[in-house]
Design a protein around this motif. Sequence first.
Motif, mmCIF file in Angstrom:
data_model
loop_
_atom_site.group_PDB
_atom_site.id
_atom_site.type_symbol
_atom_site.label_atom_id
_atom_site.label_comp_id
_atom_site.label_asym_id
_atom_site.label_seq_id
_atom_site.Cartn_x
_atom_site.Cartn_y
_atom_site.Cartn_z
ATOM 1 N N UNK A 68 0.841 -1.191 0.000
ATOM 2 C CA UNK A 68 0.000 0.000 0.000
ATOM 3 C C UNK A 68 0.880 1.246 0.000
ATOM 4 N N UNK A 69 0.630 2.169 -0.908
ATOM 5 C CA UNK A 69 1.448 3.376 -0.984
ATOM 6 C C UNK A 69 1.375 4.161 0.321
ATOM 7 N N UNK A 70 0.162 4.323 0.849
ATOM 8 C CA UNK A 70 0.014 5.064 2.102
ATOM 9 C C UNK A 70 0.677 4.322 3.250
ATOM 10 N N UNK A 71 0.453 3.015 3.327
ATOM 11 C CA UNK A 71 1.055 2.225 4.399
ATOM 12 C C UNK A 71 2.565 2.258 4.365
ATOM 13 N N UNK A 115 -2.626 -8.297 -3.106
ATOM 14 C CA UNK A 115 -3.517 -7.731 -4.113
ATOM 15 C C UNK A 115 -3.000 -6.359 -4.536
ATOM 16 N N UNK A 116 -2.613 -6.229 -5.809
ATOM 17 C CA UNK A 116 -2.109 -4.962 -6.337
ATOM 18 C C UNK A 116 -3.170 -4.221 -7.150
ATOM 19 N N UNK A 117 -4.399 -4.719 -7.133
ATOM 20 C CA UNK A 117 -5.522 -4.132 -7.863
ATOM 21 C C UNK A 117 -5.324 -4.291 -9.370
ATOM 22 N N UNK A 224 8.309 0.801 -4.386
ATOM 23 C CA UNK A 224 6.919 0.865 -4.845
ATOM 24 C C UNK A 224 6.616 -0.111 -5.988
ATOM 25 N N UNK A 225 7.577 -0.437 -6.806
ATOM 26 C CA UNK A 225 7.460 -1.316 -7.971
ATOM 27 C C UNK A 225 6.661 -0.713 -9.125
ATOM 28 N N UNK A 228 1.870 5.152 -8.400
ATOM 29 C CA UNK A 228 0.606 5.216 -7.671
ATOM 30 C C UNK A 228 -0.528 5.527 -8.644
ATOM 31 N N UNK A 229 -1.757 5.331 -8.192
ATOM 32 C CA UNK A 229 -2.913 5.614 -9.042
ATOM 33 C C UNK A 229 -2.932 7.078 -9.459
ATOM 34 N N UNK A 230 -2.621 7.976 -8.533
ATOM 35 C CA UNK A 230 -2.608 9.404 -8.861
ATOM 36 C C UNK A 230 -1.572 9.707 -9.937
ATOM 37 N N UNK A 231 -0.405 9.072 -9.836
ATOM 38 C CA UNK A 231 0.651 9.294 -10.833
ATOM 39 C C UNK A 231 0.254 8.727 -12.191
ATOM 40 N N UNK A 232 -0.405 7.564 -12.181
ATOM 41 C CA UNK A 232 -0.854 6.967 -13.439
ATOM 42 C C UNK A 232 -1.912 7.830 -14.115
ATOM 43 N N UNK A 233 -2.843 8.346 -13.305
ATOM 44 C CA UNK A 233 -3.899 9.184 -13.869
ATOM 45 C C UNK A 233 -3.327 10.484 -14.429
#
Length: 244
Positions: A68-71, A115-117, A224-225, A228-233
């Motif tokens: 988890x990015x936040x975790x 789970x990486x979504x 991170x591998x 993040x979702x924000x970066x992808x968007x």
Amino acid sequence: MKILALDSSGLVASVAVMEDDILTAEYNIQHKKTHSQTLLPMMDEIRKMINLDVASLDAVALAAGPGSFTGLRIGSATAKGLGLALDIPLVEVPTLEGLAYNIYGFRDYVCPMMDARRGQVYTGIYKFEKEGSGAGYQLVTVKGQCAMPIEEIVGILNEMGHEVIFLGDGVPVFQEKLANLMKVGYSFAPAHMNRQRAASIAALGGVYYRLGKKVSSQDHVPIYLRSSQAERERKEREEKQGSK
């Protein structure tokens, strides 16, 4: 050697203290609250329960990612703050290696998965090799941690042709797919072994500490591998704007 270990890479918040290969405390919780609410109070509770003098710590071991990015950011900030305040090194334990270490000594392959979504898992393949008569086991990386579709990691395992044990929060998400796709024997780790544990981070962190695998607080960066979702968007928006 005294190590404080932290794992906030997934659903579980976990803190442990190990001294000279003796686990003196471990606190795990997975119940609705965020790691920002739980991690520091858990550390303080352990400190009081075992009369821990934080100045006596030799290192802080942490699950360094992925997860988890936040975790990961919460765990990283906590570990860096302790390292800077106490002037002690950090031991970065890759999350999937820490998970695999839960199954220490297992005779076949170990495949942790988170789970990486988006149909993907953070995963890897590991095994334990005997170091010699009367000695312990060494964790060996067969396939290093990565992010990939569940079908891809299953294909690799089927080609390898060895029995495997699965663990991690990706198991319940993809259990049905595993049942349909797996062609080799497999099993699932029981409840006390199937999630992140700071005890495993402490134990493997102790091994890495003795091998000199440690970094300064300033040099630590989470693994991170993938973005993040924000970066992808943001990247998708930029690409759309650039194509106009």
